[in-house]
Design a protein around this motif. Sequence first.
Motif, short mmCIF file in Angstrom:
data_model
loop_
_atom_site.label_atom_id
_atom_site.label_comp_id
_atom_site.label_asym_id
_atom_site.label_seq_id
_atom_site.Cartn_x
_atom_site.Cartn_y
_atom_site.Cartn_z
N UNK A 142 0.77 -1.22 -0.17
CA UNK A 142 -0.16 0.03 0.10
C UNK A 142 0.89 1.27 0.10
N UNK A 143 0.58 2.08 -0.98
CA UNK A 143 1.41 3.59 -1.15
C UNK A 143 0.55 4.51 -0.44
N UNK A 144 0.70 5.03 0.57
CA UNK A 144 0.15 6.18 1.07
C UNK A 144 0.35 7.50 0.71
N UNK A 145 -0.38 8.18 -0.34
CA UNK A 145 -0.06 9.49 -0.94
C UNK A 145 0.15 9.23 -2.45
N UNK A 146 -0.53 9.85 -3.15
CA UNK A 146 -0.08 9.83 -4.73
C UNK A 146 0.33 11.30 -5.21
N UNK A 147 1.56 11.62 -4.72
CA UNK A 147 2.41 12.71 -5.02
C UNK A 147 3.55 12.36 -5.94
N UNK A 148 4.46 13.39 -5.95
CA UNK A 148 5.83 13.38 -6.60
C UNK A 148 6.46 12.00 -6.45
N UNK A 149 6.37 11.52 -5.08
CA UNK A 149 7.06 10.21 -4.90
C UNK A 149 6.09 9.12 -5.01
N UNK A 150 4.78 9.04 -4.44
CA UNK A 150 3.74 8.24 -4.31
C UNK A 150 3.56 7.70 -5.83
N UNK A 151 3.33 8.14 -6.82
CA UNK A 151 2.91 8.02 -8.31
C UNK A 151 4.06 7.03 -8.81
N UNK A 152 5.37 7.72 -8.98
CA UNK A 152 6.34 6.88 -9.64
C UNK A 152 6.56 5.44 -8.97
N UNK A 153 6.42 5.89 -7.56
CA UNK A 153 6.76 4.27 -6.60
C UNK A 153 5.66 3.45 -7.22
N UNK A 154 4.34 3.81 -7.06
CA UNK A 154 3.53 2.79 -7.51
C UNK A 154 3.57 2.35 -8.71
N UNK A 155 3.97 2.97 -9.59
CA UNK A 155 4.22 2.70 -11.17
C UNK A 155 5.26 1.51 -11.09
N UNK A 156 6.50 1.91 -10.63
CA UNK A 156 7.58 0.87 -10.68
C UNK A 156 7.15 -0.22 -9.74
N UNK A 157 6.72 -0.16 -8.66
CA UNK A 157 6.22 -1.58 -8.04
C UNK A 157 5.42 -2.23 -8.73
N UNK A 158 4.18 -1.80 -9.22
CA UNK A 158 3.49 -2.53 -10.05
C UNK A 158 3.70 -2.98 -11.09
N UNK A 159 4.83 -2.60 -12.05
CA UNK A 159 5.64 -3.08 -13.02
C UNK A 159 6.46 -4.41 -12.58
N UNK A 160 6.71 -4.55 -11.28
CA UNK A 160 7.47 -5.79 -10.81
C UNK A 160 6.49 -6.87 -10.55
N UNK A 161 5.16 -6.67 -10.80
CA UNK A 161 4.12 -7.72 -10.76
C UNK A 161 3.39 -7.76 -9.32
N UNK A 162 3.76 -6.90 -8.25
CA UNK A 162 3.13 -6.52 -7.05
C UNK A 162 2.00 -6.07 -7.14
N UNK A 163 0.84 -6.48 -6.18
CA UNK A 163 -0.52 -5.84 -5.90
C UNK A 163 -0.19 -4.79 -5.48
N UNK A 209 11.89 16.56 -8.69
CA UNK A 209 13.30 15.86 -9.38
C UNK A 209 13.68 14.66 -8.83
N UNK A 210 13.38 14.47 -7.35
CA UNK A 210 13.91 13.40 -6.85
C UNK A 210 13.11 12.22 -7.17
N UNK A 211 11.54 12.32 -7.26
CA UNK A 211 10.46 11.59 -7.57
C UNK A 211 10.89 10.10 -8.09
N UNK A 212 10.85 10.10 -9.50
CA UNK A 212 11.17 8.81 -10.07
C UNK A 212 12.40 8.05 -9.53
#
Length: 391
Positions: free
Chosen positions: A11-32, A348-351
């Motif tokens: 679970x990613x708490x927050x869909x901001x500069x950090x949360x969105x790319x984090x959700x993207x790259x985590x989901x790309x590894x196949x995690x739910x 700029x740090x986000x991704x």
Amino acid sequence: MSTNGSNYDVIVVGSGSVGNPTACFLAQTGLKVLVLERRSASGQGDNKAAIGGVRATHSDPGKILTCIESLKIFSTWEETYGSHIGWKEGGYCFPVYTESIEKLLKGMLPIQKKFGLDIDWVGPERIAELIPGIAEEGLRGGTFSPHDGQVSPLLAAVAFQREAVRSGAVYHFNEKVTGYTREKNRITGVVTDKATYGAGTVVLATGADAREHSEPLGIDIPVTPDSHEAGISSPVEQFLAPLVVDLRPGPEGRTANFYFGQNSEGQIIFCYTPKELFVGTNRESLSEFLPILANRMISLIPRLKHLLIRRVWRGCYPMTPDGIPIIDCAPGIDGLVLAVGMCGQGFMLGPGVAKLVTSLVCEGKAVFAGDIPNPFRYDRDISAAKKEALK
Ligand SMILES: Cc1cc2nc3c(=O)[nH]c(=O)nc-3n(C[C@H](O)[C@H](O)[C@H](O)COP(=O)(O)OP(=O)(O)OC[C@H]3O[C@@H](n4cnc5c(N)ncnc54)[C@H](O)[C@@H]3O)c2cc1C
């Protein structure tokens, strides 16, 4: 409150500069992955307050390496995923008028070059070419790093969300995380104002609100927001490639430095650092911002007096005492990852941070190029001693 019993890997708490790319790259590894956001849409926290400057030319090795990763992701995003995020590779330029600032910037070049960054000191003629119309009296030269650039934070938030969802991530908006569930030393999920969700890992990416989670989690999260104002003009013909940073304190005694650029739409987007910081989360615009900013900008580039300003806004820097983010597993709570305290550079740090979080979740450690130890550890000496000189 209902308990819907849904279970996720992360679970990613927050869909901001950090949360969105984090959700993207985590989901790309196949995690739910589930993203929980208290606001009504993606990137509506301080992500949208950023003016979109992206550079790797810092003085801190951790930030340099993380932003090198971010630049790779931003600059190749459109060819990789097909969506436009407003990437403009115009570089960053710091024009210099004083000996002390020349010394400061030249002093950072060895470390920046050590990490392979393309940045150099250039003479006043080159600065005048890069910043057409700049006041040339007393101009000593400056630094220029051609491969830094700008991105639209609004377009980027939506683009990361879209790719996260394409890889299976689920987003819930208008849903605030209010607590956490635990078994002994392990986090087992989160409680929101609507439901309870289970997860093996929780990533805290809550920006300026991070400290609010100290009490429910039982750990100190040393993030204190201070607020900064920015604005944007109507579009004009492209004339300015780099993002410009003037490190001089303003003659009015209210500003520490100011920075601006022309985005891919032709708009001039600008911001200053106040001399006295506004600690807290007040996001009201001040009447003094535009007159002060206009004076600074027109005295640097007189031709900008013709600009039509469209709007101004205020947002927060989520600050740590030493100006360095915290990206680490939380002490004593298995399954909790902290990705907080991005200060004035979270966009700029986000991704790059998202890649570090992905390695923390999947490999148990933050993996940096060259395998350096994690400089963003929670348990470092976080006193203000090492505070970075630049925004
Ligand atoms: C005027 C200005 C200009 C800036 N310019 C730049 C720039 O050019 N380049 C740059 O790199 N940075 C810039 N920044 C800094 C940048 O905006 C921040 O560092 C960055 O947005 C922080 O990212 P974040 O993901 O930590 O926080 P955010 O992007 O704010 O995301 C955190 C999210 O968590 C959500 N949230 C919080 N608590 C909860 C909860 N309990 N439940 C659910 N959701 C929750 C929030 O609603 C928010 O959406 C600027 C900032 C300002 C104010």
